[in-house]
Design an enzyme around this catalytic site. Structure first.
Site, mmCIF file in Angstrom:
data_model
loop_
_atom_site.group_PDB
_atom_site.id
_atom_site.type_symbol
_atom_site.label_atom_id
_atom_site.label_comp_id
_atom_site.label_asym_id
_atom_site.label_seq_id
_atom_site.Cartn_x
_atom_site.Cartn_y
_atom_site.Cartn_z
ATOM 1 N N HIS A 93 0.276 3.701 -10.166
ATOM 2 C CA HIS A 93 -0.395 4.060 -9.137
ATOM 3 C C HIS A 93 -0.161 4.709 -8.366
ATOM 4 C CE1 HIS A 93 -3.842 3.740 -6.386
ATOM 5 N NE2 HIS A 93 -5.039 2.644 -6.994
ATOM 6 N N GLU B 177 -2.503 9.206 -10.799
ATOM 7 C CA GLU B 177 -2.174 7.850 -11.225
ATOM 8 C C GLU B 177 -2.117 8.136 -13.210
ATOM 9 O OE1 GLU B 177 -5.056 4.326 -10.814
ATOM 10 O OE2 GLU B 177 -5.402 5.653 -8.185
ATOM 11 N N ASP C 109 -12.368 9.567 -6.257
ATOM 12 C CA ASP C 109 -12.370 8.759 -7.086
ATOM 13 C C ASP C 109 -12.742 8.823 -8.490
ATOM 14 O OD1 ASP C 109 -11.334 6.302 -7.964
ATOM 15 O OD2 ASP C 109 -12.263 4.800 -6.667
ATOM 16 N N ARG D 97 0.384 -1.256 0.087
ATOM 17 C CA ARG D 97 0.542 -0.328 -0.027
ATOM 18 C C ARG D 97 0.687 1.501 0.307
ATOM 19 N NH1 ARG D 97 -5.170 1.115 -1.141
ATOM 20 N NH2 ARG D 97 -6.068 -0.729 0.010
ATOM 21 N N ARG E 285 1.534 -6.176 -9.364
ATOM 22 C CA ARG E 285 1.410 -5.295 -7.919
ATOM 23 C C ARG E 285 2.291 -6.803 -6.759
ATOM 24 N NH1 ARG E 285 -3.559 -3.246 -5.320
ATOM 25 N NH2 ARG E 285 -4.471 -4.936 -5.701
#
Length: 277
Positions: free
Chosen positions: A143, A248, A187, A49, A72
């Protein structure tokens, strides 16, 4: 881990797990510019994270694969690391298909992640190559979690008057304000962004700005979980949302389509400016 150290003192730290940049400290003693959650795990099937996760071959839950794909959470191989002629430091990590990836996504591929740090710049480039005999398509993103003093005071310039998809409200909208602020959960996916963005860390002791540029990637995702959602994330402190804003570089609206032997490259370039005292 791969530790990059430029001649001028700029540095970056890259994990083989996920091929993920975890730290970026520009030259000049300006400190850490990426957010990394102190509650993050660092191995197995768990994604890290923070930093710069590599999203491939699926963005978010827009498809049948695990969220954000498998790059990832995969083990990458260090291919090269060296110093450039200008004193900058550079490394390349690679990921190729294997039985584990083909069980999720039945395609042959090779990924290369090139990371370069110098002065107050961080450059991350992702190359995807179709190494098989059949065409395939994918989506991808870098990201990036940028560290801020207080997200509720941060401001993002460069997206005014642009349409976007609001994933919180599940609808299309247009950003009418010149500066995007983060009073709560944000978002958004902005398609067709070709101009630099500027994140102003207004609340910092030394006000600073990070310019975000991209090439190859056509879209921009802006994300902050806000207080309520952040409190529900097991790998984030309840107040972690206050110290990060994700900007991102992404390829979502129009997927990458590669015929056999073809390759595509997308890159994100971050540059730091610190206000004069």
């Amino acid at each position: 881990m791969v530790h990059l150290q430029a001649a001028d003192g700029a540095s970056a730290l890259i994990a083989r797990h996920g091929g993920q940049v975890l730290s970026w400290q520009p030259a000049g003693g300006t400190g850490e510019q990426l957010y990394l959650s102190p509650r993050s795990g660092f191995g197995g099937a768990q994604a890290i994270r923070g930093g710069v996760p590599v999203v491939f071959p699926q963005f978010s839950d827009r498809g049948p694969l695990p969220k954000h794909g498998f790059a990832r959470t995969s083990a990458w191989r260090v291919h090269a690391a060296h110093e450039d002629a200008d004193g900058g430091a550079r490394a390349e990590l690679q990921l190729v298909d294997d039985a584990q990836t083909r069980a999720l996504w039945p395609h042959a591929f090779a990924l290369a992640l090139e990371v370069r740090v110098c002065g107050r710049l961080l450059e991350v480039a992702l190359t995807c190559r179709n190494t098989g005999e059949r065409p395939w398509q994918c989506t991808a993103a870098l990201h990036t979690y940028l560290r801020v003093h207080d997200s509720t005071q941060a401001q993002l310039a460069g997206l005014g008057a642009r349409p976007y998809f609001d994933a919180v409200l599940a609808r299309d909208a247009v950003q009418h304000e010149a500066l995007l602020r983060f009073p709560g959960e944000v978002d958004r996916v902005y398609a067709g962004v070709d101009a630099p963005l500027l994140l102003h860390d207004v609340g910092a002791a030394e006000p600073r700005s990070v310019q975000v540029e991209q090439r190859g990637f056509a879209d921009v995702v802006v994300w902050n979980p806000g207080a309520q959602r952040c409190a529900a994330l097991p790998d984030m402190p309840a107040d972690g949302y206050r110290n990060m804003v994700c900007i991102e570089a992404a390829r979502i609206a129009q997927p990458i389509v590669l015929a056999a032997g073809q390759a595509w490259t997308g890159a994100q370039r971050l540059s730091l400016t610190v206000a004069a005292r």
